[in-house]
Design a protein around this motif. Structure first.
Motif, short mmCIF file in Angstrom:
data_model
loop_
_atom_site.label_atom_id
_atom_site.label_comp_id
_atom_site.label_asym_id
_atom_site.label_seq_id
_atom_site.Cartn_x
_atom_site.Cartn_y
_atom_site.Cartn_z
N ASP A 213 0.84 -1.19 0.00
CA ASP A 213 0.00 0.00 0.00
C ASP A 213 0.89 1.25 0.00
N LYS A 214 1.49 1.58 1.15
CA LYS A 214 2.32 2.77 1.22
C LYS A 214 3.41 2.58 2.26
N ILE A 215 4.46 3.38 2.14
CA ILE A 215 5.51 3.42 3.16
C ILE A 215 5.79 4.89 3.49
N GLY A 216 6.57 5.12 4.54
CA GLY A 216 6.96 6.49 4.87
C GLY A 216 7.91 6.49 6.04
N PRO A 217 8.50 7.65 6.33
CA PRO A 217 9.42 7.72 7.47
C PRO A 217 8.74 7.38 8.78
N ALA A 218 9.54 7.04 9.79
CA ALA A 218 8.99 6.77 11.12
C ALA A 218 9.77 7.62 12.12
N ALA A 219 10.75 7.03 12.84
CA ALA A 219 11.53 7.83 13.81
C ALA A 219 12.69 8.52 13.09
N PRO A 220 13.18 9.64 13.63
CA PRO A 220 14.36 10.29 13.03
C PRO A 220 15.57 9.36 13.03
N PRO A 221 16.42 9.44 11.98
CA PRO A 221 17.56 8.54 11.85
C PRO A 221 18.59 8.72 12.96
N VAL A 222 19.33 7.62 13.20
CA VAL A 222 20.41 7.60 14.20
C VAL A 222 21.72 7.33 13.46
N LYS A 223 22.77 8.07 13.81
CA LYS A 223 24.05 7.90 13.11
C LYS A 223 24.81 6.70 13.68
N THR A 224 25.30 5.82 12.80
CA THR A 224 26.15 4.70 13.21
C THR A 224 27.34 4.66 12.26
N GLU A 225 28.35 3.86 12.61
CA GLU A 225 29.52 3.76 11.72
C GLU A 225 29.15 3.21 10.35
N LYS A 226 28.09 2.40 10.30
CA LYS A 226 27.72 1.74 9.04
C LYS A 226 26.76 2.56 8.19
N GLY A 227 26.25 3.64 8.75
CA GLY A 227 25.30 4.45 7.99
C GLY A 227 24.24 5.02 8.92
N TRP A 228 23.31 5.75 8.34
CA TRP A 228 22.18 6.28 9.11
C TRP A 228 21.17 5.16 9.28
N LEU A 229 20.95 4.78 10.53
CA LEU A 229 19.99 3.70 10.80
C LEU A 229 18.62 4.34 10.98
N THR A 230 17.66 3.86 10.22
CA THR A 230 16.34 4.50 10.34
C THR A 230 15.19 3.51 10.13
N THR A 231 14.15 3.73 10.91
CA THR A 231 12.93 2.94 10.77
C THR A 231 12.04 3.60 9.71
N PHE A 232 11.12 2.81 9.19
CA PHE A 232 10.09 3.39 8.32
C PHE A 232 8.79 2.64 8.58
N HIS A 233 7.67 3.26 8.26
CA HIS A 233 6.41 2.52 8.41
C HIS A 233 6.02 1.92 7.07
N ALA A 234 5.42 0.75 7.12
CA ALA A 234 5.10 0.00 5.90
C ALA A 234 3.70 -0.59 6.06
N VAL A 235 2.85 -0.34 5.07
CA VAL A 235 1.43 -0.68 5.21
C VAL A 235 1.04 -1.72 4.17
N ASP A 236 0.37 -2.78 4.65
CA ASP A 236 -0.27 -3.69 3.69
C ASP A 236 -1.78 -3.61 3.90
N ARG A 237 -2.48 -3.69 2.80
CA ARG A 237 -3.93 -3.51 2.81
C ARG A 237 -4.58 -4.78 2.28
N ASP A 238 -5.67 -5.19 2.92
CA ASP A 238 -6.37 -6.40 2.49
C ASP A 238 -7.86 -6.09 2.56
N GLU A 239 -8.51 -6.10 1.41
CA GLU A 239 -9.93 -5.69 1.35
C GLU A 239 -10.85 -6.63 2.12
N THR A 240 -10.37 -7.85 2.43
CA THR A 240 -11.23 -8.80 3.15
C THR A 240 -11.23 -8.53 4.67
N ARG A 241 -10.32 -7.68 5.13
CA ARG A 241 -10.29 -7.39 6.58
C ARG A 241 -11.50 -6.55 6.97
N GLY A 242 -12.07 -6.88 8.11
CA GLY A 242 -13.28 -6.18 8.56
C GLY A 242 -13.02 -5.28 9.74
#
Ligand code: BMA
Length: 337
Positions: A213-242
């Protein structure tokens, strides 16, 4: 536990606290749904800015409409919170003639020792994303930048990159992506936190196997040696859900994902977990609340000992905390699962 198909689970390295860290019972004023908070460490304590939707109950919803206030809480350990009597702002204080309808979903980023809030902003002419300055006591906000509609879910990086401020954001391209929720995660830069441009796509919904369905940012990124670690929100939609909450039907499920962005060029995804980081599983994430099956991180804190605290709204009703080790989160992003 209600099972939605396909079943999705949190990553094994995620430890959820057994109970939410903040609910309406902790609030010394009119409160109903406490969720989608921003959290940071600031001046020697943890600070939380949270969303409170109040007014209706499950019985009289939707004939009674929600009002929204933004509250403030502090903590010594990041787990037990003391809520301040006064809110930061309240939609009830706005006049019917005002263009602004409400502010919600606050995120906190501390840049050069100064706190900033990113918020979604409902106006009479569309949903906008805004950035606000806030004083060190989190009492008064001043909006310094607001996007054109349709945009929201902005999060600021905690430092300039290549001499510019950087934010992740999620515009809603309703006409040009098939007339449905096909929304992606973007990045913009700014010389001054006011004027934003150089906008680039970072991650598209089709790149995320647990979103349709859609994704988007979540919490602000955190700096680590390997890169900016960041969460995102991810949505799945199912028309059969009530019925999954107060509404007649709630067809979406929100999970949290995790990725690493390049330190110098954060438009580049260095790695991403192909499975969710946090999925709705517990009683208060799947069985009760306004919109069940919703996990929405708004704050991520890297502690000195390598523990990462991830604060998330659950079911648009309570604020929760999960922890993980930094090394495990980086491994999720860099090792195929
Ligand atoms: C989004 C926002 C979030 C909310 C989510 C699930 O569109 O409104 O605040 O958590 O929906 O209801």
């Amino acid at each position: 536990m209600k099972i939605l198909t396909p079943e999705l689970y949190s990553a094994p390295c995620i430890k959820k606290l057994e109970k939410p860290v903040l609910t309406k019972d902790d609030i010394p004023y009119d409160a109903s749904l406490i969720f989608n908070a921003g959290v940071a460490k600031f001046n020697g304590q943890y600070v939380m800015v949270f969303r409170n939707d109040y007014g209706p109950s499950e019985e009289n919803y939707p004939s009674v409409r929600f009002k929204t206030s933004i509250g403030f809480a502090t903590s010594e350990d990041g787990i037990h919170w003391k809520v301040r009597e006064s809110t930061i702002c309240d939609s009830a204080d706005l006049l019917p003639t005002d263009e602004l309808v409400r502010l919600y979903d606050p995120r906190i980023t501390i840049i050069e020792g100064k706190p900033y809030l990113c918020m979604a902003m409902d106006t009479k002419h569309g949903v906008r994303g805004c950035i606000a300055e806030v004083d060190d006591n989190f009492e008064n906000i001043r909006i310094i930048s607001a996007s054109a509609p349709d945009n929201r879910n902005m999060v600021l990086f905690p430092e300039k990159i290549g001499g510019k401020y950087v934010r992740l954001e999620r515009p809603f391209p309703v006409y040009s992506r098939g007339g449905k929720d096909r929304f992606d995660l973007w990045l913009s830069t700014s010389p001054d936190l006011v004027y934003w441009g150089e906008t680039e796509l970072v991650l598209a919904v089709e790149d995320v196997p647990f979103a349709n369905d859609k994704i988007g940012p979540a919490a602000p990124p955190v700096k680590t040696e390997k890169g900016w670690l960041t969460t995102f929100h991810a949505v799945d939609r199912d028309e059969t859900r009530g019925k999954n909450g107060w509404e007649k039907a709630w067809k979406k499920r929100y999970c949290a994902g995790i990725m690493l962005l390049d330190l110098e060029d954060p438009t580049k995804v260095v790695g991403m977990s192909k499975l969710p980081l946090i999925a709705p599983e517990n009683y208060y994430e799947t069985e009760v609340g306004f919109r069940q099956q919703v996990i929405f991180p708004g704050g991520m804190i890297l502690e000195d000992d390598g523990e990462v605290k991830i604060y998330y709204g659950a079911s648009d009703t309570v604020e929760c905390l999960a922890t993980a080790k930094l090394d495990d989160l980086i491994a999720l992003c860099t090792e195929a699962r």
